[in-house]
Design an enzyme around this catalytic site. Structure first.
Site, PDB file in Angstrom:
ATOM      1  N   SER A  13      18.153  -5.801  20.502  1.00 44.44           N
ATOM      2  CA  SER A  13      19.325  -5.714  20.427  1.00 44.44           C
ATOM      3  C   SER A  13      19.673  -5.180  19.096  1.00 44.44           C
ATOM      4  O   SER A  13      19.047  -5.396  18.070  1.00 44.44           O
ATOM      5  CB  SER A  13      20.135  -7.099  20.665  1.00 44.44           C
ATOM      6  OG  SER A  13      21.308  -7.084  20.281  1.00 44.44           O
ATOM      7  N   TYR A  37      19.784 -16.347  19.079  1.00 47.83           N
ATOM      8  CA  TYR A  37      19.733 -14.894  19.744  1.00 47.83           C
ATOM      9  C   TYR A  37      19.207 -13.888  18.671  1.00 47.83           C
ATOM     10  O   TYR A  37      18.394 -13.294  18.850  1.00 47.83           O
ATOM     11  CB  TYR A  37      21.055 -14.938  20.272  1.00 47.83           C
ATOM     12  CG  TYR A  37      21.238 -13.408  20.999  1.00 47.83           C
ATOM     13  CD1 TYR A  37      20.522 -13.307  22.107  1.00 47.83           C
ATOM     14  CD2 TYR A  37      21.665 -12.198  20.267  1.00 47.83           C
ATOM     15  CE1 TYR A  37      20.748 -11.749  22.745  1.00 47.83           C
ATOM     16  CE2 TYR A  37      21.820 -11.107  20.830  1.00 47.83           C
ATOM     17  CZ  TYR A  37      21.193 -10.847  21.974  1.00 47.83           C
ATOM     18  OH  TYR A  37      21.239  -9.488  22.663  1.00 47.83           O
TER      19      TYR A  37
END
Length: 273
Positions: A142, A155
């Site tokens: 990401s 995350y």
């Protein structure tokens, strides 16, 4: 479609919907046989049925390495091999007011899915590929793993770790003809953002999601909204022979977000005369 993946067998984890679903559909359209791995049995089964003989569904929790081993074996058994492993499955973790209020209760689950799942998927796929002429492994990170920021720290840490792991695995597995690359999506509308607000009231969750989308748009230099299909396009490239000289790379699909802040549009000067 060009059928860049004709004759290849692929596994896509988290493949029932979102970015994973787009990758599954594009892989199948390009001629691959695809194993869809996901916990969402309803959507996964529906997608496999729609794709017919090109796909099958396996209910899999990627945080269990033994289950990943059986997944790879299932792909080989069903379709005769494994040439492409796409470790896409990921979760965001819960959103907190700030890091000081983060109880880290979901740390092990987030790292288990995002990092351990990716490592196990890479390992088990590579064990087969190393004895059968190589292959391509594609790990989904990401922009949150490239660019620092506030919120969902577990995350962000997991996605940064995926990038470093990908590069390390690329070095080690190159001797077997296995390419290992990473895609870092950013500002792509998927259910992942909404899941971060799962503990909020419906009204607060809706406002949070809308605010985050607006913030992402403001940070994106390219005035085009990204789609899951844009990530799928990158996955096809990394999976096929056209990327035979590409390994250990991180490809950001983010409209320029990690490159820098967008410039303000210039005002047109009035025409004199």
């Amino acid at each position: 479609m060009t059928e860049d993946l004709a004759g290849l067998v692929a596994v896509v984890t988290g493949g029932a919907s979102g970015i994973g679903g787009a990758i599954v559909e594009r892989f199948a359209a390009e001629g691959a046989k695809v194993v869809i791995a996901d916990l969402d049995k309803e959507r996964g089964t529906e997608l496999a049925a729609r794709l017919g003989s090109s796909a099958l569904f396996e209910e899999v929790d990627v945080s269990d390495p033994d289950r990943i081993e059986r997944l790879v074996a299932r792909a080989v058994e069903a379709f005769g091999g494994l040439h492409v492993m796409c470790n896409n499955a990921g979760i965001s973790g819960s959103m907190h007011k700030d890091f000081l209020h983060d109880d880290l209760a979901d740390f092990h689950r987030v790292l288990g899915v995002n990092l351990l799942g990716t490592m196990a998927g890479t390992r088990h796929a590579a064990r087969h590929m190393s004895e059968h002429g190589g292959g391509s492994i594609i790990n989904l990170s990401s922009v949150g793993g490239i660019q620092a920021g506030g919120g969902v720290q577990s995350y962000r840490a997991s996605k940064a770790a995926v990038i470093h792991f990908t590069k390390s695995a690329a070095i080690e597995l190159a001797q077997f003809g296995i390419r290992v690359n990473c895609i870092a999506p950013g500002n792509i509308p998927t259910p992942l953002l909404s899941s971060a607000a799962a503990t909020m009231s419906p009204e607060l969750a809706e406002r949070f999601t809308r605010t985050m989308r607006e913030s992402m748009e403001a940070d994106r230099p390219l005035r085009v909204e990204g789609k899951p299909e844009d990530v799928a396009e990158a996955a096809v490239y990394l999976a096929c022979e056209r990327a035979r000289y590409v390994t250990g790379t991180v490809l950001a699909i983010d409209g320029g977000t990690v490159a820098g802040k967008p410039l303000r549009p210039r005002r047109k000067k009035p025409v004199e005369g």
